[in-house]
Design a protein around this motif. Sequence first.
Motif, PDB file in Angstrom:
ATOM      1  N   LYS A  53       0.827  -1.211   0.000  1.00 13.38           N
ATOM      2  CA  LYS A  53       0.000   0.000   0.000  1.00 13.38           C
ATOM      3  C   LYS A  53       0.862   1.262   0.000  1.00 13.38           C
ATOM      4  O   LYS A  53       0.479   2.281  -0.599  1.00 13.38           O
ATOM      5  CB  LYS A  53      -0.927  -0.001   1.218  1.00 13.38           C
ATOM      6  CG  LYS A  53      -2.097  -0.962   1.107  1.00 13.38           C
ATOM      7  CD  LYS A  53      -3.077  -0.776   2.257  1.00 13.38           C
ATOM      8  CE  LYS A  53      -4.291  -1.662   2.085  1.00 13.38           C
ATOM      9  NZ  LYS A  53      -5.258  -1.490   3.200  1.00 13.38           N
ATOM     10  N   LEU A 125      -8.710   3.367  -7.015  1.00 13.97           N
ATOM     11  CA  LEU A 125      -7.973   3.936  -5.882  1.00 13.97           C
ATOM     12  C   LEU A 125      -6.860   4.858  -6.358  1.00 13.97           C
ATOM     13  O   LEU A 125      -6.712   5.985  -5.859  1.00 13.97           O
ATOM     14  CB  LEU A 125      -7.396   2.815  -5.011  1.00 13.97           C
ATOM     15  CG  LEU A 125      -6.540   3.264  -3.819  1.00 13.97           C
ATOM     16  CD1 LEU A 125      -7.331   4.173  -2.890  1.00 13.97           C
ATOM     17  CD2 LEU A 125      -5.987   2.049  -3.069  1.00 13.97           C
ATOM     18  N   SER A 180      -7.342   3.838  11.841  1.00 18.10           N
ATOM     19  CA  SER A 180      -7.267   2.861  10.742  1.00 18.10           C
ATOM     20  C   SER A 180      -8.032   3.297   9.496  1.00 18.10           C
ATOM     21  O   SER A 180      -8.849   2.551   8.945  1.00 18.10           O
ATOM     22  CB  SER A 180      -7.784   1.490  11.219  1.00 18.10           C
ATOM     23  OG  SER A 180      -7.044   1.034  12.323  1.00 18.10           O
ATOM     24  N   GLN A 181      -7.749   4.510   9.027  1.00 16.64           N
ATOM     25  CA  GLN A 181      -8.420   5.036   7.841  1.00 16.64           C
ATOM     26  C   GLN A 181      -7.721   4.572   6.556  1.00 16.64           C
ATOM     27  O   GLN A 181      -6.591   4.096   6.568  1.00 16.64           O
ATOM     28  CB  GLN A 181      -8.457   6.563   7.891  1.00 16.64           C
ATOM     29  CG  GLN A 181      -9.218   7.113   9.078  1.00 16.64           C
ATOM     30  CD  GLN A 181     -10.679   6.690   9.081  1.00 16.64           C
ATOM     31  OE1 GLN A 181     -11.347   6.749   8.054  1.00 16.64           O
ATOM     32  NE2 GLN A 181     -11.167   6.246  10.237  1.00 16.64           N
ATOM     33  N   GLU A 182      -8.402   4.753   5.437  1.00 16.26           N
ATOM     34  CA  GLU A 182      -7.883   4.332   4.141  1.00 16.26           C
ATOM     35  C   GLU A 182      -7.031   5.434   3.491  1.00 16.26           C
ATOM     36  O   GLU A 182      -6.981   6.568   3.966  1.00 16.26           O
ATOM     37  CB  GLU A 182      -9.043   3.953   3.222  1.00 16.26           C
ATOM     38  CG  GLU A 182      -9.836   2.745   3.693  1.00 16.26           C
ATOM     39  CD  GLU A 182      -8.983   1.490   3.767  1.00 16.26           C
ATOM     40  OE1 GLU A 182      -8.110   1.318   2.892  1.00 16.26           O
ATOM     41  OE2 GLU A 182      -9.183   0.685   4.695  1.00 16.26           O
TER      42      GLU A 182
END
Length: 455
Positions: A53, A125, A180-182
């Motif tokens: 990521k 994304l 815990s965000q994206e």
Amino acid sequence: MNLLKLLEAKINKSFGLQKILQNISWLFFDKIFRYGIGLFVGIWFARYLGPEKYGIYNFAIAFSAIFGVVVGLGLKVIVVRELVKTPKLENQILGSAFVMIFFAALLTWALTAITVLSFYSDDILTCYLVLIISAGFVFQPFQSIGYYFESKVESKKVVFAANLGFVISSIFKIILILTSQELVAFALVGLFDVFLTSISLVVVFRMNNLSILNWKWDPLIAKPLLRDSSPLILSAVMVVIYMRIDQIMLKEMVSDRELGLYSVAVKLTELWYFLPAIIQSSFLPKIIRAKEVSRENFMKIIQKLFSFMIFFSVAIGIVTSFFGQLIVLMLFGEGYAESGKMLIVLIWSLLFVSLGIARSAYLIPENLTRVHLYTVLIGTITNIVLNIILIPKYAGFGAVIATLVAYSIAAYATCFIFPSTREIGFLMTKSFFQTPVIVIRYCKKIMNLIKRKSW
């Protein structure tokens, strides 16, 4: 007179750079503060995301950067030069620069959106990240305020403004990690950082009894500004391509994970790139004025600048070569162990980046910006060709080798290709041999002062 005053007197007598050193100290504080917090949050961020990521996020940054470099139109050094030479026209110079950068920002944002949606339409994304990050382009015209203070060698007046948004955004990033965000949320916080910084710059400008409302568009000034900066626009594009294309190619040719590993080595190397930039920006007004006095004085200052750059680059390179692997393991964990090997080699690119930045302080007053474009173009082609050859076989480490070789060719070797830069190439070579002598000489002077005086 105590030891500190004696040392200060020696430095000022030898170099005549008191104001420059004060400006450097403020910029140094600014960058240390930002990098200190940024490194802490960045390490936490990288560990939170993991190599894959982290690679996706850095790809979005690299993709946006390749387009975003056009926004500034290469005007920074040209605007600073003109402000130093003709301060009476500062409102027209700054106003013209602001308008040109604003329209360039809008066009570039649109082009970035079209490109990412065309090539990565199946990767939602990545598209979201690029669109959000590149939206920050529209705030770049406010950086013209920083150009004004740089021309006055008064960078301390924008240090606090530049850090306000950064501190607030860093706090938000920590909150995002804890909750815990994206990735999209982190990109939005980065955009908010750019917005706050722009507002803060306007406030600081106003606090100094100045206003951007006094700036004026003047086509008679805008045209020569753009003419002189046009080679720098292309140069900046080439610089960003050969600094970021390896990350794009790693994603396409290997994997997001390999890009994440490589990105850590890049981040820890680029951590030091601020030093040559602030040194050069602080020297530039003095260099421009020195050229108007005599060429001999001009070349002496350029020589000292090269020596300064070589000294700190080699010092940082040696320390990192010994402890780079340990640093990566301690900061990022076992998941990024391969990044340490890349860092040990990549850190030496700092030497050539520093020399390249210092060389621009010679090329700009000499109006040799087109030569800078050619040298960067050669470096870019070298980097792309080497990446094509080395990445399939050595992955991230191949990109490291390609980057180091390309930087050395662009910043140093190309000086001997063009007749107009051979003199500066010989000055660089001379500095390689003189720097150790200068360091030893001043260390001896400091030791003698310590022996003669007590605290």
